[in-house]
Design an enzyme around this catalytic site. Structure first.
Site, short mmCIF file in Angstrom:
data_model
loop_
_atom_site.label_atom_id
_atom_site.label_comp_id
_atom_site.label_asym_id
_atom_site.label_seq_id
_atom_site.Cartn_x
_atom_site.Cartn_y
_atom_site.Cartn_z
N ASP A 141 -0.42 29.61 62.88
CA ASP A 141 -1.85 29.79 62.60
C ASP A 141 -2.08 30.12 61.13
O ASP A 141 -1.23 30.73 60.48
CB ASP A 141 -2.40 30.90 63.52
CG ASP A 141 -3.92 30.85 63.60
OD1 ASP A 141 -4.51 29.82 63.25
OD2 ASP A 141 -4.51 31.87 64.03
N HIS B 174 -3.44 21.78 56.88
CA HIS B 174 -2.66 21.20 57.98
C HIS B 174 -1.49 20.38 57.43
O HIS B 174 -0.39 20.39 57.98
CB HIS B 174 -3.54 20.33 58.88
CG HIS B 174 -4.59 21.11 59.61
ND1 HIS B 174 -4.32 22.31 60.22
CD2 HIS B 174 -5.91 20.87 59.82
CE1 HIS B 174 -5.44 22.78 60.80
NE2 HIS B 174 -6.42 21.93 60.55
N LEU C 174 19.76 21.70 68.36
CA LEU C 174 18.51 22.48 68.46
C LEU C 174 17.56 21.68 69.33
O LEU C 174 17.48 20.46 69.19
CB LEU C 174 17.89 22.66 67.07
CG LEU C 174 16.45 23.19 67.03
CD1 LEU C 174 16.43 24.68 67.37
CD2 LEU C 174 15.83 22.99 65.64
#
Ligand code: IPE
Ligand code: IPE
Ligand code: MG
Length: 264
Positions: free
Chosen positions: A25, A42, A136
């Protein structure tokens, strides 16, 4: 084999969190501070995903789950939503081959039915390409909501096992939750200063350690990540037991079901 639930068996814990879940955020505020449009934030946010994935590989974290778009983010202005979709498509097109080369398994959780077909195709191709990678597991939560997750799990479970309508357990439900393939998160991080879950992993965060930082997502670099891990390492994870039990090294050993079922 089913992944153990923290409320049924005490999970094995280690110095390095095995699974980190992050609410990324603060992109909009990062941009605003620089008199840039929100979308510039963004864009920087995606760049930071790249370095965070690298950081997880370096640290030996096995699962990274990132909240990219919530089921409530459709409420944003249409042009921002559409930019976020384009950014997601571009990131998939540019990054999936590199993720694969680096041994990353890629998954997306969320209600994909609301996405357009080309995006759904990119997601399923990426998941198929990378499905056997083990270094991962990177999960992107897109059009994800914690309540949606629980409801879709119950619905799918009852479709497969109608007799469970009379009563079911956590163990019955677990395989149908979106993150059924991952252990529950050890560490939750939210950047950007808000201290709330915003309908992220409601079920899975039952015993997760929570870490909130004012650092905005594009500024959440290796040093900031290290602070989060250091905070995690100072926590005492009791899972309902007392400190004394932990110090004496009992609790886990005394419960027959408490062995690390994943063999760690
Ligand atoms: C998080 O950053 C990214 C998404 C929700 C897609 P925000 O866009 O929420 O940034 P702020 O909270 O407005 O700063
Ligand atoms: C949560 O951030 C969702 C993502 C980061 C994808 P928001 O910015 O949408 O959350 P609220 O609205 O502040 O709770
Ligand atoms: Mg926000």
């Amino acid at each position: 084999m089913a992944i153990p639930s923290s409320t049924i068996a005490i999970p094995a814990t280690a110095v390095t969190p095995r699974h980190v879940a992050i609410i990324m955020d603060g992109n909009g505020r990062w941009a605003k501070q620089r008199f840039l449009p929100r979308i510039a934030g963004h864009r920087r946010g995606v760049e930071n995903v790249r370095s965070t994935v690298r950081g997880c590989v370096d640290k030996g974290i096995e699962y990274l789950t990132l909240f990219a778009f919530s089921s409530e983010n459709w409420r944003r202005p249409a042009d921002e939503v559409s930019f976020l979709m384009q950014l997601f498509i571009a990131a998939l097109e540019q990054e999936v081959a590199k993720l694969h080369e680096n041994g990353v398994r890629f998954r997306v959780i969320g209600d994909l039915s609301r996405f357009e077909k080309p995006l759904r195709r990119l997601v399923s191709d990426a998941e198929t390409l990378t499905r056997d990678n083990t270094r991962l597991t990177l999960t992107i939560a897109a059009n994800y909501g914690g309540r949606w997750d629980i409801i879709q799990a119950v619905a799918r479970m009852l479709k497969d096992h109608p007799q469970l309508a009379a009563g079911f357990t956590e163990t019955d439900l677990q395989p149908f939750l979106s993150l059924a393939y991952a252990p529950e998160p050890d560490l939750f991080v939210r950047t950007g200063g808000e201290q709330r879950i915003s309908n992220f992993l409601l079920w899975q965060l039952a015993y997760t350690e929570m870490y909130f930082t004012d650092t905005l997502w594009p500024d959440f670099d290796t040093a900031a990540f290290d602070l989060a891990i250091a905070s995690y390492q100072r926590r005492e994870r009791r899972f309902g037991r007392t400190s004394e039990q932990l110090r004496e090294g009992d609790g886990a050993q005394k419960l027959p079901q408490a062995q690390a079922a994943d063999g760690r």
